[in-house]
Design an enzyme around this catalytic site. Structure first.
Site, short mmCIF file in Angstrom:
data_model
loop_
_atom_site.label_atom_id
_atom_site.label_comp_id
_atom_site.label_asym_id
_atom_site.label_seq_id
_atom_site.Cartn_x
_atom_site.Cartn_y
_atom_site.Cartn_z
N ASN A 26 42.43 36.08 49.10
CA ASN A 26 43.30 36.76 50.06
C ASN A 26 42.74 38.17 50.24
O ASN A 26 42.92 39.03 49.38
CB ASN A 26 44.73 36.79 49.50
N TRP A 27 42.05 38.38 51.36
CA TRP A 27 41.41 39.68 51.58
C TRP A 27 42.43 40.78 51.91
O TRP A 27 42.06 41.95 51.94
CB TRP A 27 40.39 39.58 52.72
N LYS A 28 43.65 40.38 52.21
CA LYS A 28 44.70 41.34 52.63
C LYS A 28 44.16 42.20 53.78
O LYS A 28 43.36 41.71 54.58
CB LYS A 28 45.18 42.17 51.42
N HIS A 114 54.02 35.48 50.93
CA HIS A 114 53.43 36.43 49.97
C HIS A 114 54.46 37.52 49.68
O HIS A 114 55.19 37.95 50.59
CB HIS A 114 52.14 37.02 50.53
N GLU A 116 54.18 40.57 49.38
CA GLU A 116 54.05 41.76 50.23
C GLU A 116 54.73 41.55 51.57
O GLU A 116 55.30 42.48 52.15
CB GLU A 116 52.55 42.10 50.41
N GLU A 186 52.78 33.84 41.99
CA GLU A 186 52.25 35.20 41.89
C GLU A 186 53.36 36.13 41.38
O GLU A 186 54.18 36.61 42.17
CB GLU A 186 51.79 35.69 43.26
N GLY A 192 47.85 43.28 41.94
CA GLY A 192 47.18 44.56 42.17
C GLY A 192 47.40 45.59 41.08
O GLY A 192 47.10 46.76 41.26
N SER A 232 46.12 39.83 39.65
CA SER A 232 45.10 40.43 38.79
C SER A 232 44.23 39.38 38.09
O SER A 232 43.79 39.59 36.96
CB SER A 232 45.73 41.39 37.77
P1 13P Z 1 45.29 40.82 43.11
O1 13P Z 1 44.34 39.71 42.69
O2 13P Z 1 44.60 41.97 43.75
O3 13P Z 1 46.22 41.19 42.02
O4 13P Z 1 46.21 40.18 44.28
C1 13P Z 1 46.77 38.95 44.09
C2 13P Z 1 47.37 38.52 45.37
O5 13P Z 1 48.32 39.11 45.85
C3 13P Z 1 46.75 37.38 46.06
O6 13P Z 1 47.55 36.93 47.10
#
Ligand code: 13P
Length: 269
Positions: A26-28, A114, A116, A186, A192, A232
């Site tokens: 997931n590149w966000k 997600h 977020e 997650e 993160g 993470s």
């Molecule tokens: P990180 O791997 O940066 O913690 O993010 C996980 C994530 O939100 C994947 O969708």
């Protein structure tokens, strides 16, 4: 939920290897066009040097780069996903991208729910359920995210929360519809932050999720459902996380932006 009820659910299911192993990046909201192009080249190079075995690799770049990414995917075993889709089918929804548009550029997966998006865009379970329905209609596989916040875990509410999220977002589906779902656990406190769930915490929750699916759809379908871990996860800890029976891969944020790390994670089974 009491420990007894939780353990009853976990023990109903005997894990096996029927399901797909998946590592999704997931590149966000990261990378400019040239950087995205370069990262895709680097991932292809890494894959050539370190071929993955029996693992489905998925890359979910920002939607702006989908065509670029699907061109790369055509030449490799990578599949392309997106990070979001409109809940509406078409029409006057400025700024939105429909499932039909995604399907027309060969997108095969879509991250839904997600944390977020739940947090910053106030997405509700009802909206998520609509998105899932639209995706399935067009043959795109939802990667449905669930996970508790730190306070919820501290209050011992994590099983309850996760069960609620999965029930509200997915349990309206028929068994054949549900068979196209990938679940991603997650924990919000791990995203993160550099704080990963311990392998024991991940296995415990994944087994619980599989038990919840089994209660609703039966053991066979639960056994066939891929449940990914996200939060993470990196090249150092992936092996330990993926060695758990109910962890079928990962949804990777930060580490998916570094080709070497992303492919190392995919080689961690
Ligand atoms: P990180 O791997 O940066 O913690 O993010 C996980 C994530 O939100 C994947 O969708």
């Amino acid at each position: 939920m009491s420990l007894v009820v939780k353990n009853e659910i976990i023990n109903q299911v005997t894990p096996n290897n029927m399901r797909s192993k998946i590592v999704a990046g997931n590149w966000k909201m990261n990378k400019k066009f040239d950087e995205a192009d370069e990262l895709l080249y680097q991932i292809t190079d890494e894959l050539n040097n370190n071929p993955i075995d029996n693992v489905q690799l998925v890359i979910c770049p920002p939607s702006l780069y989908l065509e670029l990414a699907t061109d790369f995917a055509d030449a490799s075993e990578i599949k392309i996903g997106v990070q979001n889709v409109s809940e509406h089918k078409s029409g006057a929804y400025t700024g939105e991208i429909s499932v039909e548009m995604l399907s027309s550029v060969d997108v095969e997966f879509c991250i839904i729910g997600h944390s977020e998006r739940r947090k910053y865009f106030a997405e509700t379970s009802e909206q998520l359920a609509n998105k899932v329905n639209n995706l399935l209609e067009f043959g795109i596989e939802p990667i449905f995210c669930i996970g508790e916040q730190l306070e919820e875990r501290e209050a011992d509410k994590h099983f309850e929360i996760v069960k609620k999220q999965i029930s509200e977002g997915l349990f309206h589906l028929s068994p054949s519809e549900f068979s196209n779902i990938v679940v991603a656990y997650e924990p919000v406190w791990a995203i993160g932050t550099g704080v990963t769930a311990s392998p024991e915490q991940a296995q415990e929750m994944h087994a619980f999720i599989r038990g919840v699916i089994s209660e609703k759809y039966g053991t066979e379908l639960a056994e066939e459902t891929s449940i990914l871990y996200g939060g993470s996860c990196n090249a150092k800890n992936a092996k330990e996380l993926f060695s758990n029976t109910d962890v079928d891969g990962g949804l990777i944020g930060g580490a998916s932006l570094v080709a070497k790390d992303f492919i190392a994670i995919a080689n961690s089974f």
